[in-house]
Design a protein around this motif. Structure first.
Motif, PDB file in Angstrom:
ATOM      1  N   THR A  12       0.825  -1.207   0.000  1.00 55.68           N
ATOM      2  CA  THR A  12       0.000   0.000   0.000  1.00 55.68           C
ATOM      3  C   THR A  12       0.857   1.253   0.000  1.00 55.68           C
ATOM      4  N   ARG A  13       1.922   1.263   0.772  1.00 57.32           N
ATOM      5  CA  ARG A  13       2.795   2.437   0.802  1.00 57.32           C
ATOM      6  C   ARG A  13       3.410   2.698  -0.566  1.00 57.32           C
ATOM      7  N   GLN A  25       4.273  11.730  -3.526  1.00 58.64           N
ATOM      8  CA  GLN A  25       4.798  12.240  -2.261  1.00 58.64           C
ATOM      9  C   GLN A  25       5.117  11.079  -1.338  1.00 58.64           C
ATOM     10  N   PRO A  26       6.090  11.249  -0.429  1.00 64.00           N
ATOM     11  CA  PRO A  26       6.396  10.170   0.520  1.00 64.00           C
ATOM     12  C   PRO A  26       5.237   9.910   1.466  1.00 64.00           C
ATOM     13  N   VAL A  27       4.991   8.648   1.743  1.00 65.66           N
ATOM     14  CA  VAL A  27       3.929   8.252   2.662  1.00 65.66           C
ATOM     15  C   VAL A  27       4.564   7.945   4.013  1.00 65.66           C
ATOM     16  N   LYS A  28       4.218   8.743   5.006  1.00 65.41           N
ATOM     17  CA  LYS A  28       4.849   8.643   6.320  1.00 65.41           C
ATOM     18  C   LYS A  28       3.921   8.030   7.364  1.00 65.41           C
ATOM     19  N   TRP A  34       3.458  -5.700  18.055  1.00 60.89           N
ATOM     20  CA  TRP A  34       4.480  -6.007  17.049  1.00 60.89           C
ATOM     21  C   TRP A  34       4.248  -5.212  15.767  1.00 60.89           C
ATOM     22  N   ALA A  35       3.003  -4.784  15.536  1.00 61.10           N
ATOM     23  CA  ALA A  35       2.692  -4.048  14.305  1.00 61.10           C
ATOM     24  C   ALA A  35       3.461  -2.730  14.235  1.00 61.10           C
ATOM     25  N   PHE A  36       3.731  -2.117  15.381  1.00 62.68           N
ATOM     26  CA  PHE A  36       4.498  -0.874  15.376  1.00 62.68           C
ATOM     27  C   PHE A  36       5.911  -1.103  14.831  1.00 62.68           C
ATOM     28  N   ASP A  37       6.525  -2.218  15.200  1.00 60.92           N
ATOM     29  CA  ASP A  37       7.858  -2.523  14.687  1.00 60.92           C
ATOM     30  C   ASP A  37       7.833  -2.744  13.182  1.00 60.92           C
ATOM     31  N   VAL A  38       6.813  -3.438  12.712  1.00 59.94           N
ATOM     32  CA  VAL A  38       6.701  -3.680  11.271  1.00 59.94           C
ATOM     33  C   VAL A  38       6.551  -2.365  10.515  1.00 59.94           C
ATOM     34  N   LEU A  39       5.700  -1.486  11.019  1.00 53.70           N
ATOM     35  CA  LEU A  39       5.518  -0.188  10.373  1.00 53.70           C
ATOM     36  C   LEU A  39       6.835   0.579  10.305  1.00 53.70           C
ATOM     37  N   GLN A  40       7.570   0.583  11.406  1.00 56.52           N
ATOM     38  CA  GLN A  40       8.862   1.271  11.440  1.00 56.52           C
ATOM     39  C   GLN A  40       9.814   0.677  10.401  1.00 56.52           C
ATOM     40  N   GLY A  77       9.254   1.725   6.786  1.00 59.94           N
ATOM     41  CA  GLY A  77       9.468   3.113   6.397  1.00 59.94           C
ATOM     42  C   GLY A  77       8.446   4.111   6.878  1.00 59.94           C
ATOM     43  N   TYR A  78       7.480   3.673   7.657  1.00 58.66           N
ATOM     44  CA  TYR A  78       6.502   4.611   8.213  1.00 58.66           C
ATOM     45  C   TYR A  78       7.126   5.341   9.401  1.00 58.66           C
TER      46      TYR A  78
END
Length: 285
Positions: free
Chosen positions: A109-110, A119-122, A137-143, A146-147
């Motif tokens: 999706t990103r 534009q960059p998706v943050k 654990w989802a926070f680690d995956v997002l990081q 590249g989020y």
């Protein structure tokens, strides 16, 4: 009331169509989505005009499914000065994802949104605020993908979602520094009460939301975070049959009042994009 002279609040739109809400997932099959009347483009264009009329900037959390079918709409969002962020590909709750499936979803999706918007998706927002203690654990995956921030926690008690013991304001969600920006709440009677939009904005009196946002800005010195969906300004959307009374009430209550309430909210407060407020991005970003 005049606009707050100092604090900008985060205005956010979850760009999904009426048939993609979690409440309908047991009633409308994903494989039928393309056969249904689509209203997300016309409704989002109305929102873009409303924001332009009020001079507001916002973050649009867009489904990859929508971006794939309406790339020009995503480009219009970006060209109008708004932030494009990710809402995942097809509104699958994180609680229904295994970690690697979630990684594939947010990565795909990103990339899609960046290619379409230019534009960059943050930012990322989980379907139905479905990140909590049990799937942090989802926070680690997002990081890792590249989020830079998430807005996936709603710190209230609710039968479908919620993380009531989470901080009420932006906090660091993992050791690597990913920022989580919860939906706004106000403390009353020993619990967090919703003050950030969605169905509660349609159900509760507008003065309550105005009071709550003023309290957050003036008493606590914090930016508020407000969200809504394009289908919430569309009282003429196709009505679903065979759904339970609670789902029917939640989805359809006061749709005819939402747009006028939004106009009042936009006039009563200052609004901007998530990345500018919480990441300190410059206006040209």
């Amino acid at each position: 009331m005049e606009s707050d002279p100092v604090i900008s609040n985060a205005l956010t739109v979850d760009v999904e169509d009426y048939f993609q809400v979690s409440a309908f997932e047991g009633h409308i099959r994903r494989e039928d989505w393309d056969r249904l009347p689509h209203r997300v483009e016309r409704n989002t264009d109305r929102i873009l005009q409303l924001f332009a009329d009020k001079g507001a900037r916002a973050t649009f959390f867009v489904l990859g499914w929508v971006a794939e079918r309406y790339p020009d709409l995503v480009r219009r969002v970006a060209d109008n000065g708004h932030e494009v962020a990710s809402h995942g590909y097809s509104h699958i709750r994180v609680t229904d994802h295994a970690p690697e499936a979630f990684r594939a979803d947010v990565r795909t999706t990103r990339r899609l949104l960046e290619e379409v918007s230019g534009q960059p998706v943050k930012g990322y927002r989980a379907a139905s605020f479905s990140i909590g203690r049990d799937n942090a654990w989802a926070f680690d995956v997002l990081q890792e993908e590249g989020y830079r921030y998430s807005s996936s926690v709603n710190p209230i008690r609710h039968d479908l979602y919620g993380m009531p013991d989470a901080p009420r304001f932006a906090f660091t969600a993992n050791a690597q520094g990913l920022i989580e920006v919860p939906i706004s709440t106000v403390p009353l009677a020993g619990r967090n009460n919703p003050c950030g939009g969605g169905g509660f904005f349609r159900l509760l009196p507008y003065p309550y939301f105005r009071w709550g946002m003023r309290r957050i800005n003036h008493m606590e010195g914090q930016p508020g975070v407000f969200y809504f969906h394009p289908w919430e300004i569309d009282p003429d959307q196709p009505r679903q049959r065979g759904i339970g009374w609670r789902t029917r009430f939640r989805h359809y209550v006061n749709l005819h009042r939402t747009e006028d309430r939004l106009k009042r909210l936009l006039g009563d407060f200052r609004w901007d994009r998530m990345d500018r407020i919480f990441l300190g991005e410059e206006e040209h970003a």
